[in-house]
Design a protein around this motif. Structure first.
Motif, PDB file in Angstrom:
ATOM      1  N   PRO A  61       0.782  -1.249   0.000  1.00 12.59           N
ATOM      2  CA  PRO A  61       0.000   0.000   0.000  1.00 12.59           C
ATOM      3  C   PRO A  61       0.803   1.283   0.000  1.00 12.59           C
ATOM      4  O   PRO A  61       0.223   2.356   0.077  1.00 12.59           O
ATOM      5  N   THR A 109      -6.648   7.611  -8.757  1.00  8.77           N
ATOM      6  CA  THR A 109      -5.818   6.412  -8.619  1.00  8.77           C
ATOM      7  C   THR A 109      -5.324   5.942  -9.979  1.00  8.77           C
ATOM      8  O   THR A 109      -4.147   5.577 -10.140  1.00  8.77           O
ATOM      9  N   LEU A 150      -5.854   6.945  -1.076  1.00 12.84           N
ATOM     10  CA  LEU A 150      -7.087   6.613  -0.364  1.00 12.84           C
ATOM     11  C   LEU A 150      -7.255   7.495   0.872  1.00 12.84           C
ATOM     12  O   LEU A 150      -8.362   7.985   1.150  1.00 12.84           O
ATOM     13  N   TYR A 183     -11.809   1.423  -0.008  1.00 14.22           N
ATOM     14  CA  TYR A 183     -12.711   2.576   0.081  1.00 14.22           C
ATOM     15  C   TYR A 183     -14.073   2.146   0.633  1.00 14.22           C
ATOM     16  O   TYR A 183     -14.677   2.838   1.455  1.00 14.22           O
ATOM     17  N   TRP A 238      -7.615  -2.668  -5.138  1.00 16.26           N
ATOM     18  CA  TRP A 238      -7.404  -2.499  -3.695  1.00 16.26           C
ATOM     19  C   TRP A 238      -7.997  -1.189  -3.193  1.00 16.26           C
ATOM     20  O   TRP A 238      -8.567  -1.139  -2.090  1.00 16.26           O
ATOM     21  N   VAL A 239      -7.864  -0.110  -3.964  1.00 15.25           N
ATOM     22  CA  VAL A 239      -8.437   1.167  -3.554  1.00 15.25           C
ATOM     23  C   VAL A 239      -9.954   1.069  -3.472  1.00 15.25           C
ATOM     24  O   VAL A 239     -10.576   1.552  -2.514  1.00 15.25           O
ATOM     25  N   ARG A 240     -10.545   0.420  -4.452  1.00 10.42           N
ATOM     26  CA  ARG A 240     -12.004   0.273  -4.457  1.00 10.42           C
ATOM     27  C   ARG A 240     -12.485  -0.540  -3.256  1.00 10.42           C
ATOM     28  O   ARG A 240     -13.434  -0.160  -2.565  1.00 10.42           O
ATOM     29  N   THR A 252     -12.080   9.201  -6.677  1.00  8.07           N
ATOM     30  CA  THR A 252     -10.945   8.488  -6.091  1.00  8.07           C
ATOM     31  C   THR A 252     -10.348   7.498  -7.082  1.00  8.07           C
ATOM     32  O   THR A 252      -9.124   7.387  -7.215  1.00  8.07           O
ATOM     33  N   TRP A 289      -0.634   3.382  -3.127  1.00  5.50           N
ATOM     34  CA  TRP A 289      -2.050   3.697  -3.279  1.00  5.50           C
ATOM     35  C   TRP A 289      -2.749   4.091  -1.982  1.00  5.50           C
ATOM     36  O   TRP A 289      -3.775   4.764  -1.995  1.00  5.50           O
ATOM     37  N   LEU A 290      -2.196   3.709  -0.826  1.00  6.88           N
ATOM     38  CA  LEU A 290      -2.849   4.051   0.437  1.00  6.88           C
ATOM     39  C   LEU A 290      -2.887   5.566   0.694  1.00  6.88           C
ATOM     40  O   LEU A 290      -3.905   6.072   1.193  1.00  6.88           O
ATOM     41  N   MET A 305      -3.833  -1.730  -8.095  1.00  9.04           N
ATOM     42  CA  MET A 305      -4.079  -0.474  -7.385  1.00  9.04           C
ATOM     43  C   MET A 305      -5.566  -0.113  -7.401  1.00  9.04           C
ATOM     44  O   MET A 305      -6.141   0.253  -6.369  1.00  9.04           O
TER      45      MET A 305
END
Length: 204
Positions: free
Chosen positions: A19, A43, A26, A170, A165-167, A39, A22-23, A162
């Protein structure tokens, strides 16, 4: 060749999960109360920037590998696997020295939306995935087709990972100890590089 493909695949998957890139996106999205759609767009843009810089360096190294293959007979047999092993030990040593590269989200907060997005994109561009670059070097020494395969595989897995994982994060679908995963990434990366180098040397 199989060792190069498998090693590249594992590094790409690991890189997509870790992360440290990408963290921060987020975290800022939550602080700024961005909707999921925005978002995901940010990303994607930041991820593309990151992939471009990584692949650009990789392609240059691939051409270097091709030139070395032409001039050094034992390059793919001895030199290239040795580079992987040495890099593996380097990343493991960096882990124990607690040198972890990441985007500092604290420095990005407090900016306007356009400057915030621009800073994220620039930060991602200036932090290419150096762990994968040795595989570009080896792939270039083998063939242009393998170099293209590694570049495509890395780009798709990294960017896709990315976004996924973000989705999920989130929406709160996944909750993990991200710090522990990021903290141990150096050991995992180093082990993959060393294993690939040894396999390439004895089987290559």
């Amino acid at each position: 060749m199989n060792a190069i493909i498998i090693g590249s695949l594992l590094i790409s998957l690991l890189h997509a999960v870790i992360p440290n890139h990408w963290l921060p996106v987020l975290a800022i999205a939550r602080k700024e109360k961005w909707p999921l759609s925005q978002t995901m767009r940010v990303t994607f843009i930041a991820g593309v920037s990151h992939v471009i810089s990584t692949v650009a360096i990789g392609v240059v190294l691939g051409f270097v590998g091709a030139e070395l293959m032409d001039s050094i007979e034992q390059f793919t047999r001895i030199v290239a696997p040795s580079i992987l092993v040495l890099l593996g030990f380097y990343f493991i040593s960096q882990h124990y020295r607690h040198h972890h590269f990441h985007i500092d989200k604290q420095q990005l907060q407090g900016k306007s939306k356009s400057r915030l997005i621009g800073s994220l994109v620039l930060a991602m561009f200036l932090s290419p995935c150096m762990e994968i670059e040795a595989y570009f070097l080896l792939a270039g020494a083998k063939s242009a087709l393998l170099l293209l395969l590694i570049a495509t595989m890395y780009a798709v897995i990294s960017l896709g990972g990315m976004l996924i994982w973000v989705r999920l994060a989130y929406k709160g679908i996944i909750r993990m100890n991200w710090h522990a995963l990021e903290h141990n990434a150096g050991i995992i990366t180093g082990a993959i590089l060393i294993l690939t180098g040894l396999v390439s040397y004895f089987i290559g």
